[in-house]
Design a protein around this motif. Structure first.
Motif, PDB file in Angstrom:
ATOM      1  N   THR A  53     -44.990  21.205   3.740  1.00  0.00           N
ATOM      2  CA  THR A  53     -45.507  19.879   4.086  1.00  0.00           C
ATOM      3  C   THR A  53     -44.386  18.994   4.594  1.00  0.00           C
ATOM      4  N   LEU A  54     -44.650  18.327   5.714  1.00  0.00           N
ATOM      5  CA  LEU A  54     -43.651  17.442   6.293  1.00  0.00           C
ATOM      6  C   LEU A  54     -43.917  16.005   5.874  1.00  0.00           C
ATOM      7  N   LYS A  55     -42.874  15.187   6.040  1.00  0.00           N
ATOM      8  CA  LYS A  55     -42.990  13.777   5.671  1.00  0.00           C
ATOM      9  C   LYS A  55     -44.121  13.103   6.445  1.00  0.00           C
ATOM     10  N   ASP A  56     -44.285  13.491   7.727  1.00  0.00           N
ATOM     11  CA  ASP A  56     -45.330  12.839   8.527  1.00  0.00           C
ATOM     12  C   ASP A  56     -46.721  13.372   8.185  1.00  0.00           C
ATOM     13  N   GLY A  57     -46.810  14.176   7.138  1.00  0.00           N
ATOM     14  CA  GLY A  57     -48.119  14.619   6.682  1.00  0.00           C
ATOM     15  C   GLY A  57     -48.533  15.965   7.242  1.00  0.00           C
ATOM     16  N   LYS A  58     -47.842  16.416   8.297  1.00  0.00           N
ATOM     17  CA  LYS A  58     -48.207  17.690   8.913  1.00  0.00           C
ATOM     18  C   LYS A  58     -47.969  18.841   7.933  1.00  0.00           C
ATOM     19  N   LYS A  59     -48.807  19.874   8.050  1.00  0.00           N
ATOM     20  CA  LYS A  59     -48.619  21.045   7.205  1.00  0.00           C
ATOM     21  C   LYS A  59     -48.393  22.271   8.080  1.00  0.00           C
ATOM     22  N   ILE A  60     -47.526  23.137   7.639  1.00  0.00           N
ATOM     23  CA  ILE A  60     -47.195  24.325   8.417  1.00  0.00           C
ATOM     24  C   ILE A  60     -47.327  25.524   7.495  1.00  0.00           C
ATOM     25  N   THR A  61     -47.915  26.607   8.002  1.00  0.00           N
ATOM     26  CA  THR A  61     -48.058  27.783   7.138  1.00  0.00           C
ATOM     27  C   THR A  61     -47.102  28.885   7.595  1.00  0.00           C
ATOM     28  N   THR A  62     -46.646  29.649   6.650  1.00  0.00           N
ATOM     29  CA  THR A  62     -45.651  30.677   6.968  1.00  0.00           C
ATOM     30  C   THR A  62     -45.659  31.758   5.891  1.00  0.00           C
ATOM     31  N   GLU A  63     -45.135  32.936   6.280  1.00  0.00           N
ATOM     32  CA  GLU A  63     -45.078  34.026   5.305  1.00  0.00           C
ATOM     33  C   GLU A  63     -43.855  33.891   4.395  1.00  0.00           C
ATOM     34  N   ASN A  64     -42.737  33.463   5.005  1.00  0.00           N
ATOM     35  CA  ASN A  64     -41.492  33.349   4.234  1.00  0.00           C
ATOM     36  C   ASN A  64     -40.838  31.986   4.482  1.00  0.00           C
ATOM     37  N   VAL A  65     -40.072  31.537   3.516  1.00  0.00           N
ATOM     38  CA  VAL A  65     -39.327  30.292   3.685  1.00  0.00           C
ATOM     39  C   VAL A  65     -37.856  30.557   3.391  1.00  0.00           C
ATOM     40  N   VAL A  66     -36.989  30.057   4.274  1.00  0.00           N
ATOM     41  CA  VAL A  66     -35.554  30.080   3.980  1.00  0.00           C
ATOM     42  C   VAL A  66     -35.124  28.635   3.762  1.00  0.00           C
ATOM     43  N   LEU A  67     -34.635  28.374   2.575  1.00  0.00           N
ATOM     44  CA  LEU A  67     -34.247  27.012   2.240  1.00  0.00           C
ATOM     45  C   LEU A  67     -32.734  26.910   2.404  1.00  0.00           C
ATOM     46  N   SER A  68     -32.309  26.063   3.342  1.00  0.00           N
ATOM     47  CA  SER A  68     -30.859  25.927   3.579  1.00  0.00           C
ATOM     48  C   SER A  68     -30.549  24.457   3.798  1.00  0.00           C
ATOM     49  N   ILE A  69     -30.899  23.670   2.803  1.00  0.00           N
ATOM     50  CA  ILE A  69     -30.771  22.216   2.969  1.00  0.00           C
ATOM     51  C   ILE A  69     -29.451  21.678   2.433  1.00  0.00           C
ATOM     52  N   GLY A  70     -28.534  22.556   2.039  1.00  0.00           N
ATOM     53  CA  GLY A  70     -27.216  22.083   1.633  1.00  0.00           C
ATOM     54  C   GLY A  70     -27.260  21.289   0.352  1.00  0.00           C
ATOM     55  N   LEU A  71     -26.166  20.644   0.052  1.00  0.00           N
ATOM     56  CA  LEU A  71     -26.065  19.925  -1.219  1.00  0.00           C
ATOM     57  C   LEU A  71     -25.881  18.426  -1.031  1.00  0.00           C
ATOM     58  N   GLN A  72     -25.821  17.984   0.237  1.00  0.00           N
ATOM     59  CA  GLN A  72     -25.496  16.578   0.469  1.00  0.00           C
ATOM     60  C   GLN A  72     -26.628  15.655   0.018  1.00  0.00           C
ATOM     61  N   GLY A  73     -27.848  16.181   0.015  1.00  0.00           N
ATOM     62  CA  GLY A  73     -28.979  15.342  -0.370  1.00  0.00           C
ATOM     63  C   GLY A  73     -29.357  14.393   0.741  1.00  0.00           C
ATOM     64  N   ASN A  74     -30.447  13.694   0.568  1.00  0.00           N
ATOM     65  CA  ASN A  74     -30.869  12.744   1.576  1.00  0.00           C
ATOM     66  C   ASN A  74     -30.576  11.340   1.107  1.00  0.00           C
ATOM     67  N   PRO A  75     -30.178  10.477   2.033  1.00  0.00           N
ATOM     68  CA  PRO A  75     -29.887   9.118   1.614  1.00  0.00           C
ATOM     69  C   PRO A  75     -31.145   8.438   1.093  1.00  0.00           C
ATOM     70  N   ARG A  76     -30.965   7.667   0.052  1.00  0.00           N
ATOM     71  CA  ARG A  76     -32.078   6.877  -0.460  1.00  0.00           C
ATOM     72  C   ARG A  76     -32.405   5.808   0.572  1.00  0.00           C
ATOM     73  N   LYS A  77     -33.669   5.667   0.888  1.00  0.00           N
ATOM     74  CA  LYS A  77     -34.050   4.710   1.934  1.00  0.00           C
ATOM     75  C   LYS A  77     -34.366   3.361   1.321  1.00  0.00           C
ATOM     76  N   LEU A  78     -34.505   2.367   2.187  1.00  0.00           N
ATOM     77  CA  LEU A  78     -34.824   1.021   1.717  1.00  0.00           C
ATOM     78  C   LEU A  78     -36.237   0.944   1.155  1.00  0.00           C
ATOM     79  N   GLY A  79     -37.106   1.838   1.636  1.00  0.00           N
ATOM     80  CA  GLY A  79     -38.474   1.859   1.126  1.00  0.00           C
ATOM     81  C   GLY A  79     -39.323   0.735   1.682  1.00  0.00           C
ATOM     82  N   LEU A  80     -39.077   0.372   2.929  1.00  0.00           N
ATOM     83  CA  LEU A  80     -39.829  -0.729   3.548  1.00  0.00           C
ATOM     84  C   LEU A  80     -40.297  -0.266   4.923  1.00  0.00           C
TER      85      LEU A  80
END
Ligand SMILES: Cc1cc2nc3c(=O)[nH]c(=O)nc-3n(C[C@H](O)[C@H](O)[C@H](O)COP(=O)(O)OP(=O)(O)OC[C@H]3O[C@@H](n4cnc5c(N)ncnc54)[C@H](O)[C@@H]3O)c2cc1C
Ligand code: HEM
Ligand code: SF4
Ligand code: SF4
Ligand code: SF4
Lengths: 291, 838
Positions: free
Chosen positions: B116-143
């Motif tokens: 599931t993507l942030k914009d709500g879109k959904k994608i289907t797949t047989e396998n997932v490779v997770l390679s998002i590193g360790l930096q994390g995402n910046p906390r947003k202002l939430g506005l």
């Protein structure tokens, strides 16, 4: 734990020097009384060669001090040896000269040597005396921390002066801007203070603000005449900051003075050494040529 | 639009993800499929982590012994070059990448994943490779409108990009403060703090930001107790937007050119867990359990790169390649397989490397249940050591020479049977596991005991940072796994079983050493199981003077200081270190504590009650006398130190300066120092022009000055997060940085004593003659302001610190260059002498 350079390795080089001095005296005395003692006897030659060797060894300290990965002893050991052997040289060379002086190149070399040695004594005195004075002066702080505090106080004064009338603000700024901390070697040694201030209400010219006294007395007098409460409290704050500033500058200048004392004698010691080496070379050549 | 199902979706376009996507694209072409793979990236460009390196950073391709195996190119070079090559690689390999697609959820299992993507879109797949590193995402202002744009930013690459702008920085941490201060040079800056203080900032930053705020001549303002209410995006690029703040005085709108929000990062762990992936424990640096194929406990969900515990680019790229092979059912050997073969080469087996690996894992009970991938990494990072008799050694050595010609960089390590693996007093901190044969350990008292296959040793120095207390002697034909400290600590953090196994045995051995009991190993194990390990933070109190005590402590790590007297008049009298007892008097006659015990640095200790203590000493009556005499010595020392008022304060000062955890620290006697700075010059002259000590900085007390210079800590803080594993401790104790440093700056941040500096290479000095006669460059002892040349700039800044002149035969140049004897180097054992000498 700590061993100062005289005590180094339980007075190793003091002992060595004493042995050398005694041996030199014995050699000197074997000259007997028939013939007046002088540099030309075998005893005189021995003492002369040895003295020349000592001079070279002492000079070598300047090189050893800069050979940072040298495996030849520590610089402290070298300095300790330098000091004691240098002192023994005074006696050994005098015995070599056998108290014969005149207006010639030989005596010039001798006098230069004495000058180097005397300047060395003074240097040794500064090395032994001033570190303690500086430590007391710093009392746990360091030149670096004082300078930092000074910069911070200057910022704070600049800020607070924003609430004062223009006349005071400008005056305070000019006092900060024209504070002289360090000048040339001479002004460091004498701690002369060339700080200035411009008091517009009195004159267009800068006047002396030695020891920050002028600005402090001005502020103290301005305090009762403040325009309003806010200004009064600002002036009060600035005044106390200038007092601290005065103290800081004192400490800083004293440090600079001490550091200058610790260095200035080398400006005599080293050039005199070079002159000595030159005179010594001529002395030796002359002796061989006119033999 | 009906969505087709992908064979594999790769999340995160860092080096790991990119490499995986390129390999997936290759298979797609080969199989003549279309859109079988998809690479999703949250950022607007490739590889955000690398993109965010400072401009012009030299990216390193460590580790050197590993070959790159990836369709994407990568070689050491400038950040810009690396990124450009990857951009081209995306085109050339036909990678199907979509930017600004942040993944917020993964559900399902092989072969039915829904991403599931942030914009709500959904994608289907047989396998997932997770390679998002360790930096994390910046906390947003939430506005509304808070998405990353030129107006709202969550990072700041280059403060000089802005001039005469109005900028609002939101946040109160170090990053926010550093950005705000950087911008304040040329701009009007507002910093928005949710609280009424800057509580989270480092001291240096705190002072700097406060003085900037107080300085009225600056255009630098702070809004305390303020939240962001809304933002108005600018109408066009050149116009200003606005930010509306909720301040204690009511709403405030500021027109500004840019908003920089530094609200910290959300660590990826939560997200990963939400996908069903399990972590072995709650430790912040724990890594998900993966199998040989980088597959997590969720079938079909693969984790590679920094997130999987591999902190370097080349490793990440190799894994990217391999994981796609595995997904396509190819059993390939990992890129480092030849290394493994070389490591096992001289062992007396006719077996495949993989089989030896499995055999060894079964041999050691503690490793048995480790996951295979982690064990493999352990072996790759370790040395395999074999001890042979003279003849065998010579023969094997010849073979080794032949292999060396082939340019491999890992070999079986040869030693002679009967040789010492390590010696008493040595500072090495590697960990040894015996897989074959015997090793005998000899203690200081000459007692000797034998260890057999399956057992381990060397854990004491690993855990305490103190020098070895025994000699370890290799038996004939024994084979050992020699594991570096960093790898072992990482393993202990991520594998509870290993941690417990080591802790249990180390407890037994520590008790044995301290109490010398006459108990069987079974009895000891049973007792050890009841002994608790307790931890104290620096400055935490173990117990107070006057309290009734029921426990004694046996220190495993750190330094405990004993103090006497009440509150304002507290006098530190002694410090105790690893292997020593604290508070034993309470169990030996006087239950009232005679001292207050405080942890001088972080401390780990075993806590024993009366019953445990009695069990230990009853079995060996002679030991009671030893304990009593030790205690008497301690009391005498402590009273001696406590009686000189000043000495007590000196002790406190030294501990505060970190000398309690030091193994070798520079101390200057102010009463002797003539401020000639020959020490600093000597350091620079013997260390390529950069002095590693700052004589004038640092604190002083009672005539003792501790300059800024490395303490060579027992457990060096600087080693903690070095991605390149560039910081080491030599056998003789020196902590030093080698050439593999990649300049990330972690160690600079981690050293609490401000010792490490990032620095360019200094220009080479001319020879003495060239300087004297041609006037080239600087002469001996002259430093001045060197000009950094282009080559050095290109190479980038590297971490530099004191190495105790380990490469000079003479020992520390600073001490040897001091003309007055003012500079000396001491260890905590010298405290008493130092203090008494004042
Ligand atoms: C300052 C610094 C300097 C370094 N220098 C070097 C060096 O010189 N040499 C070296 O080998 N290593 C270096 N490293 C380490 C190296 O950067 C990392 O090991 C490497 O980037 C790890 O690659 P990765 O692919 O696992 O993760 P990353 O490179 O971190 O990539 C993760 C990607 O995933 C994206 N992402 C994250 N979450 C999501 C999500 N939910 N949805 C979609 N996408 C997402 C991110 O935007 C990012 O692009 C350095 C690290 C730092 C911090
Ligand atoms: C003929 C005799 C002497 C010669 C040729 C000589 C020469 C020198 C030289 C070349 C230096 C090195 C300066 C530098 O490089 O900075 C030096 C330093 C010094 N000398 Fe002498 N010197 C002599 C006698 C003495 C004596 C008698 C004393 C003291 C009793 C003395 C005390 C010192 C001291 C304290 C230093 C500084 C050491 C340091 O800071 O490293 N010298 N001398
Ligand atoms: S650099 Fe800092 S943390 Fe590392 S050993 Fe030195 S003092 Fe300790
Ligand atoms: S900067 Fe420090 S932590 Fe980073 S790679 Fe270099 S030595 Fe390691
Ligand atoms: S070399 Fe010795 S005397 Fe000179 S500054 Fe260093 S500590 Fe002080």
């Amino acid at each position: 734990m700590f061993e100062n350079l005289l005590k180094y390795k339980k007075y190793r080089y003091l002992s060595l020097s004493l042995i050398l001095i005694v041996s030199a005296a014995v050699i000197y005395l074997t000259q007997g009384i028939e013939q007046p003692a002088n540099g030309g006897t075998w005893q005189g030659y021995t003492l002369g060669i040895f003295s020349a060797f000592l001079v070279l060894l002492l000079t070598y300290l300047g090189i050893r001090k800069r050979s940072y990965s040298s495996r030849m002893g520590t610089v402290e050991g070298w300095t300790s040896a330098h000091v004691f052997l240098g002192t023994s040289l005074l006696l050994i060379a005098t015995l070599h000269a056998a108290f014969q002086v005149g207006w010639n190149i030989h005596t010039l070399a001798y006098v230069l040597m004495i000058a180097v040695i005397l300047s060395g004594f003074y240097g040794l005195f500064t090395y032994l005396h001033y570190p303690q004075v500086m430590s007391k002066n710093n009392n746990g702080g360091s030149q670096e921390s004082w300078l930092q505090e000074l910069a911070q106080i200057d910022d704070e004064i600049k800020n607070r002066s924003g609430s004062c009338r223009a006349e005071i603000r400008l005056l305070v700024l000019s006092a900060i801007e024209n504070t002289k901390i360090s000048g040339g070697l001479f002004s460091q040694l004498t701690r002369s203070d060339n700080s200035k201030i411009k008091i517009q209400s009195e004159s267009d010219k800068y006047t002396s603000n030695k020891n920050q006294e002028r600005v402090i007395s001005y502020l103290a007098r301005a305090l009762p005449n403040s325009l309003n409460h806010a200004e009064a409290s600002a002036i009060d704050g600035i005044l106390s900051k200038f007092s601290r500033r005065q103290r800081l500058l004192k400490i800083i200048k004293r440090n600079l003075q001490i550091k200058a004392y610790l260095k200035v004698w080398l400006l005599f010691h080293v050039p005199l050494t070079i002159a000595l080496l030159a005179a010594l070379t001529v002395h030796i050549l002359v002796v061989f040529i006119y033999w | 639009m009906p969505q087709n199902k992908f064979k594999v979706v790769i999340i995160g376009s860092g080096p790991a993800g990119l490499s995986a996507a390129a390999r997936a694209a290759y298979y797609e072409k080969e199989h003549g499929e279309s859109s079988a793979h998809l690479l999703l990236e949250a950022f607007s460009g490739l590889s955000k982590t690398i993109y965010q390196y400072q401009k012009g950073k030299h990216v390193m391709d460590e580790p050197g012994f590993l070959n790159l195996r990836s369709p994407m190119e990568f070689a050491a070079g400038k950040r810009e070059e690396v990124l450009q090559a990857w951009e081209q690689g995306v085109q050339q390999n036909g990678i199907n990448i979509q930017y600004e697609k942040e993944v917020i959820g993964i559900t399902g299992e092989q072969p039915d994943f829904t991403v599931t993507l942030k914009d709500g879109k959904k994608i289907t797949t047989e396998n997932v490779v997770l390679s998002i590193g360790l930096q994390g995402n910046p906390r947003k202002l939430g506005l509304p409108g808070d998405d990353e744009s030129t107006f709202v930013r969550y990072t700041l690459e280059d403060p000089d990009e802005f001039e005469e702008k109005t900028i609002v920085v939101v946040g109160a941490g170090d990053a926010a403060i550093e950005n705000a201060l950087g911008l304040a040079q040329n701009n009007t800056v507002y910093i928005i703090n949710r609280r009424n203080e800057f509580t989270r900032a480092k001291e240096g930053n705190l002072n700097a930001v406060l003085s900037a705020i107080n300085n009225k001549s600056n255009q630098f303002f702070c809004q305390y107790n303020t939240n962001v209410k809304s933002i108005q995006l600018p109408q066009s690029v050149d116009e200003k937007g606005a930010i509306v703040l909720d301040t204690p005085e009511g709403d405030l709108s500021i027109n500004c050119d840019c908003i920089i929000a530094r609200l910290g990062a959300i660590a990826p762990r939560r997200f990963v867990e939400s996908c069903g992936v399990e972590f072995p424990n709650d430790k912040p640096d724990s890594i998900p359990d993966l199998d040989n194929h980088y597959q997590s406990n969720v079938k079909g969900l693969y984790i590679i790169g920094a997130l999987g515990g591999y902190p370097l680019i080349k490793q990440a790229m190799n894994q990217g390649h391999d994981v796609i092979e595995f997904i396509h059912g190819k059993e390939i050997k990992p890129a480092d397989h030849p290394l493994l073969e070389q490591q096992f080469k001289l062992l007396p087996y006719v077996m495949d490397a993989q089989d030896i690996l499995e055999l060894y894992q079964q041999r050691v009970p503690m490793f048995k249940r480790m996951n295979a991938l982690a064990f493999r990494e352990l072996i790759i990072e370790s040395n395999i050591v074999i001890a042979l008799d003279e003849q065998g050694y010579q023969e094997a050595n010849k073979k080794q020479e032949l292999a060396k010609a082939k340019n491999y960089s890992k070999f079986t390590k040869l030693i002679k049977a009967g040789d010492k693996i390590f010696k008493k007093e040595e500072y090495s901190n590697t960990f040894y596991t015996i897989v074959e044969g015997e090793v005998s350990l000899t203690t200081e008292e000459g007692k000797s005991f034998k260890l057999k296959a399956g057992q381990f040793f060397g854990e004491m120095s690993l855990l305490s940072g103190r020098p070895r207390k025994t000699d370890a002697i290799a038996g004939n034909d024994c084979i050992l796994i020699e594991t570096p400290r960093r790898i072992m600590l990482k393993l202990m953090n991520s594998n509870d079983e290993v941690a417990q196994g080591i802790n249990r045995i180390s407890t037994v051995r520590a008790l044995q050493e301290a109490f010398n009991p006459n108990l069987s190993s079974k009895e000891m194990l049973a007792l050890a199981a009841t002994v608790k390990m307790v931890e104290f933070k620096a400055n935490e109190t173990l117990f107070k003077e006057g309290e009734k005590g029921k426990h004694l402590y046996l220190i495993r790590l750190g330094t405990v200081s004993l103090a006497k007297g009440i509150k304002h008049n507290k006098r530190v009298t002694t410090q105790l270190q690893s292997g020593e007892l604290v508070g034993q008097l309470a169990l030996m006659g006087n239950p009232t504590r005679t001292h207050t015990a405080v942890a001088a640095v972080r401390v780990e200790a075993f806590k024993l009650n009366l019953q445990q203590f009695l069990t230990l000493i009853k079995s060996n009556k002679d030991q009671i006398k030893v304990l009593q005499s030790d205690l008497a010595d301690l009391m005498q020392k402590s009273n001696l130190m406590g009686s000189v008022y000043e000495s007590v304060d000196i002790n406190k000062f030294l501990l505060k300066q970190g000398l309690g955890e030091a193994t070798n620290a520079l101390v200057i006697d102010e009463n002797l120092c003539v401020a000639c700075d020959n020490c600093e010059t000597a350091c620079a002259e013997t260390h390529s022009g950069i002095a590693r000590l700052k004589r004038e900085q640092g604190d002083s007390f009672a005539g003792l000055h501790i300059p800024i210079s490395c303490r060579h800590c027992e457990q060096p803080h600087c080693m903690k997060d070095c991605p390149a594993d560039a910081i080491h401790r030599a056998d003789s104790g020196e902590v030093f940085i080698d050439d593999s440093c990649i300049g990330c700056g972690n160690c600079e941040t981690n050293c609490p004593y401000d010792v490490i500096k990032m620095s360019y290479d200094m220009p080479k000095k001319p020879g003495l003659l060239a300087w004297m006669f041609l006037g080239l460059g600087k002469g001996p002892g002259e430093l001045g302001n060197p000009v950094i040349d282009a080559k050095a700039k290109d190479k980038g800044k590297k971490a530099v610190k004191c190495d105790l002149c380990k490469d000079l035969k003479t020992g520390p140049a600073c001490v040897r260059a001091c003309p007055t004897g003012a500079a000396i180097r001491i260890s905590p054992n010298d405290f008493v002498d130092l203090v008494e000498g004042r």
